[in-house]
Structures are given as C-alpha cells and as structure tokens.
Design an enzyme around this catalytic site. Structure first.
Site, PDB file in Angstrom:
ATOM      1  N   HIS A 247     -62.588  64.054 -36.381  1.00  0.00           N
ATOM      2  CA  HIS A 247     -62.052  65.401 -36.677  1.00  0.00           C
ATOM      3  C   HIS A 247     -61.409  66.031 -35.436  1.00  0.00           C
ATOM      4  CE1 HIS A 247     -64.602  65.239 -40.354  1.00  0.00           C
ATOM      5  NE2 HIS A 247     -65.428  64.617 -39.525  1.00  0.00           N
TER       6      HIS A 247
ATOM      7  N   SER B  36     -36.049  68.596 -18.822  1.00  0.00           N
ATOM      8  CA  SER B  36     -35.455  69.649 -19.622  1.00  0.00           C
ATOM      9  C   SER B  36     -34.228  70.194 -18.902  1.00  0.00           C
ATOM     10  CB  SER B  36     -36.481  70.767 -19.824  1.00  0.00           C
ATOM     11  OG  SER B  36     -35.830  71.988 -20.093  1.00  0.00           O
TER      12      SER B  36
ATOM     13  N   LYS C 285     -40.358  70.469 -16.288  1.00  0.00           N
ATOM     14  CA  LYS C 285     -40.764  69.638 -17.434  1.00  0.00           C
ATOM     15  C   LYS C 285     -40.648  68.143 -17.224  1.00  0.00           C
ATOM     16  CE  LYS C 285     -41.069  71.133 -21.488  1.00  0.00           C
ATOM     17  NZ  LYS C 285     -42.255  71.081 -22.332  1.00  0.00           N
TER      18      LYS C 285
ATOM     19  N   GLU D 182     -42.438  60.292 -28.417  1.00  0.00           N
ATOM     20  CA  GLU D 182     -42.056  61.193 -29.519  1.00  0.00           C
ATOM     21  C   GLU D 182     -41.051  60.527 -30.448  1.00  0.00           C
ATOM     22  OE1 GLU D 182     -41.228  65.390 -28.085  1.00  0.00           O
ATOM     23  OE2 GLU D 182     -41.684  64.361 -26.225  1.00  0.00           O
TER      24      GLU D 182
END
Ligand code: ARG
Length: 464
Positions: free
Chosen positions: A163, A284, A290, A297
């Site tokens: 969970h 970025s 970043k 992804e």
C-alpha cells in the site's frame, strides 16, 4: 502521371476500366511503412523461386535470372538506391516491379503459385521472428545488469512496502530480483510466442492453395520455419501471432513501467534512495536546479502506446470474416511501433541500470521508520507459545504505545515491551532489529542476504 499510365501501373489492372483516384491510391498504399519488410520479402521470394524450380514449375534459366535480379534489388535496397513508389501500392509490388525491370520475363514468373496474401503473412512472420530474437537479447542483457546490481546490494536494507506504506524490511538485492523474475517470464512468453510465429503461410496462395505441385516443406526448411500453417484459409487470415506478440510486449512494458515508476519515486529527495546518472536525465529550460528522470518517465509513458496497439490489433481482427481482408494491412504500423518501442525501452533501460547510484543510508533510515519489524515481534511471541491473533493484538498495542511516545517499536526497552505480553524476554530486542528481521528469512524466495546471494547464483545459471 496520366490516368492511363496510372491504370497500367497496377499488376491487377487488367479487369479495370479506370484507374484508382489519386486519393484512393494514397489511401490504400502501404509502401511508406511496409517497406520495412523488404529484406524479408526478397528472402522469401528467393526461397519460393528455388522451390518453383525444384518442383519443375519454372525453368533453370528463369530461376537464375530471378535470383540474380533479387540480389540486385537487395543491393539497391541496402544502399538506399531503391526507388520506392506509392504508385506501386506496397512493398511486394514495388519489389516485383523492379525485379521484372531488371530480369524481364522470368521476373513475371515469380508470382506463380503465390498471392500477396500468403506473401505478406510470410514476410511479417519472418520480420517478427527476427524482432523477437532481438528483444530476447535485450532482455538477457537487462537481466545481467539487474543481477550485477542485486549482487552489489544483497545486504543493502530498504523498506519493503505494501500500500506504499512501510511493511517489512527487505534487501535491495531482493527487490531487484523481483524484476528479474518478471523479465524471466517475459522472455519465456516471447520464446513461446516465437513457436507460433515461426510457421510458414506461403503455399496458401490467396486462400485456397494452388493447383501447382508446390513443396511447402522445402520452403519452410529454407526459411528456417519450424513447420507450415496447416490450413490455407487460416494461413492467410491469421494474425494471432502478431496480437500475441503485442500481448507479450504489453506485459514486458508494464514491468518496465513499474520499475521506472519506482526509480522516479526513489529519486525524489523525500526518498533519496537513488540517483540516475546525468547521461540519462535532462534539465529544465527555466529551472536551473532541475535534473529530471526523463528516460524512466518516457518508458512509463510509452507503455500506453503499446497497450493501445494491442487493443488496435484485437479490434482490427474482431469482425473479419474469413479469409484475407484488406483490414489486415492495418496490422503493420501497430506491430512495427510495438517492436520499436519494446526494443528501445529494453535497450535504454539496460544501459541506465548500471549507472544507478544507491544511497544505502537513506534506504536504511527509511527502513527504520514505521515499525517495520512489528511482524517479527509477533512471530517471536508465537514461537514462545502465544496464539498468532493474540500476539498480533499485543504488538499492535505496543506500536500504539511507541507512537504515543514518538519513538519506534524497536526503540522501546524490554521492560516497556513486557507490559504488552509477559512472554517477551530480552531476546526480543534482536528480532526487532532490521538485520535480525532480514537474516531470519532464509527460505526459498526469502529476503535474507544468504538467500539472495543463492538466488543470484541460480539466476545467473538460468540466463548463462
Ligand atoms: N499490403 C497488403 C497487406 O498488407 C498486402 C496484401 C494485399 N492483398 C490483397 N489482396 N490486396 O495486407
């Protein structure tokens, strides 16, 4: 091109009184994407021609001219000199037309005893067989990288989650081996799918076979097929093998996607378990600080298109009457993209894995939060003769107490723990440690470092 030229262009135009409109031609043409099958088309045509000669259907000089011509066509394709034209519909017509240009009359005999229907099915199967072999190679490389990393981290403790809440401590090596198992199943599935891909449809012709004395087994042997499709109608209409492959690919992508999701999560500073090497991340354009895990992804994102292709192929097939229908041309783009996406994702993941840096301290300190050894204490009580349900209740009370004190279960003193069960002795403290918990799970499939090392050794043999 004049309308008259356009109609003469097509090998089937004899019974037509007017050419297809420009739009129809563009709409029906597939050469822009099915030219990917070119090498396999040439290979299958050469085997077909040799069989036609061996069975006395075409003469020796015809075969020689066809083989020579196909050799030249192959050369032109490889060098990028071949002139593909949408006016000639698909890869098959483009190649046949060029062959006839080169070889003359014998080129026109090649299509004896075959149809584009069994031809395209053969090409796709040859293509997919090669693609499966390539994917299997990538899976193995990825599995090796996993085992290397697991070996390094056979003793590295991390929180195991259910969970997404801290459950019990596990070793990072053990966690990685879970992905090894998934990939092993992916490889098994692909190898099994390959058996059904590796059957020869050629000889079915349009759907009903042919009146020529063909030798299908000879062609199957030459092209390395394990057998022939047993029914001519099924041979030209079946695309199960492509759907099955997409199913295998969807499962494999889902596994990669889950792994990517974890890496992305673990790279977040709230976890801080891992850093991915710079060469697999991007920055970025506005936020100078970043470093984003884009490769992970994208693999997660590309899983969507593979799922989509699986559904697309199932839908292309679902209402087709026997036998071949032009709908089947729609199998190619989803299949090709599935192959590309799967192979690229496996390859880039295999490259990325060895560059993962693990923060052992961050993993260990996260593993200490959330009373991860509560189950170990309950099991300890069971060994002291307490019934499991009672042991569970006693430890739950102890957890509540620890929470109220703002500390972990493992931080309580023996005297405090004894308030919840008289069966608790001094030796309970050892089972409450992360190391004690890990060490106790030595059974097959367990997370104890010795077991993880044994599992790695076994896994290495499996993929040797
Ligand atoms: N381009 C076609 C396909 O991909 C080849 C077979 C065409 N057959 C036909 N009867 N029109 O399916």
């Amino acid at each position: 091109m004049s309308a008259n030229d356009r109609i003469k262009n097509q090998p089937w135009s004899g019974r037509f009184s007017e050419p297809a409109t420009e739009l129809t031609q563009r709409f029906t043409a597939s050469v822009a994407f099915d030219r990917r099958l070119a090498e396999f088309d040439v290979e299958a045509s050469a085997a077909h021609a040799r069989m036609l000669h061996a069975t006395g259907i075409i003469g020796k000089s015809d075969l020689a001219a066809i083989e020579k011509g196909l050799g030249q066509v192959r050369g032109e394709i490889r060098d990028g000199r071949f002139e593909w034209s949408a006016a000639h519909e698909d890869v098959h017509f483009n190649i046949e037309r060029r062959l006839t240009e080169i070889a003359g009359e014998p080129g026109k005999r090649l299509h004896t005893a075959r149809s584009r229907n069994d031809q395209v099915a053969t090409d796709v199967r040859l293509y997919l067989r090669a693609a499966i072999d390539q994917a299997l190679g990538h899976i193995k490389a990825l599995q090796r990288a996993l085992l290397d990393l697991a070996e390094e981290h056979a003793e590295t403790v991390m929180p195991g989650y259910t969970h997404l809440q801290v459950a019990q401590p596990v070793t990072f090596g053990h966690h990685l081996l879970a992905y090894f198992e998934m990939l092993a199943r992916d490889a098994q599935r692909l190898a099994d799918c390959r058996k059904r891909v590796n059957r020869l449809p050629l000889g079915a012709a349009a759907l009903a076979g042919t009146s020529f004395p063909i030798d299908r087994l000879m062609v199957a042997k030459e092209l390395g097929f394990e057998g022939v499709c047993e029914n001519s109608i099924d041979a030209v209409s079946d695309r199960d093998f492509a759907i099955e492959f997409c199913g295998c690919a969807a499962l494999a992508m889902m596994h990669l996607s889950r792994f990517c999701e974890e890496l992305i999560l673990w790279m977040n500073p709230r976890f801080g378990f891992v850093t991915l090497a710079d060469r697999f991340c991007t920055g970025s354009s506005i936020m100078p600080q970043k470093k984003n895990p884009d490769v992970a992804e994208l693999i997660r994102g590309k899983t969507g298109r593979v799922n989509g292709h699986l559904v697309a192929l199932l839908t292309v097939m679902k209402a087709q009457p026997l036998a071949y229908n032009r709908d089947n041309q729609e199998d190619k783009e989803p299949l090709f993209d599935t192959v590309d996406t799967l192979t690229m994702s496996l390859a880039v993941f295999g490259e990325m894995l060895p560059g993962i840096e693990v923060d052992r301290n961050a993993m260990a300190s996260a593993a200490r939060q959330g009373h991860p050894t509560a189950t170990d204490l309950a099991e300890y009580l069971v060994r002291k003769g307490v019934a499991f349900r009672e042991a569970h209740e006693a430890v739950a009370q102890a957890v509540r107490y620890a929470e109220s004190r703002g500390c972990g279960l493992a931080d309580l003193k023996v005297s405090e723990l004894q308030r919840f069960s008289p069966a608790i002795g001094k030796d309970a403290l050892a089972v409450l440690t992360l190391e004690g918990s890990l060490k106790s799970r030595t059974h097959i499939g367990g997370t104890a470092p010795v077991r993880v090392k044994a599992a790695i050794a076994k896994a290495r043999k499996l993929i040797a």
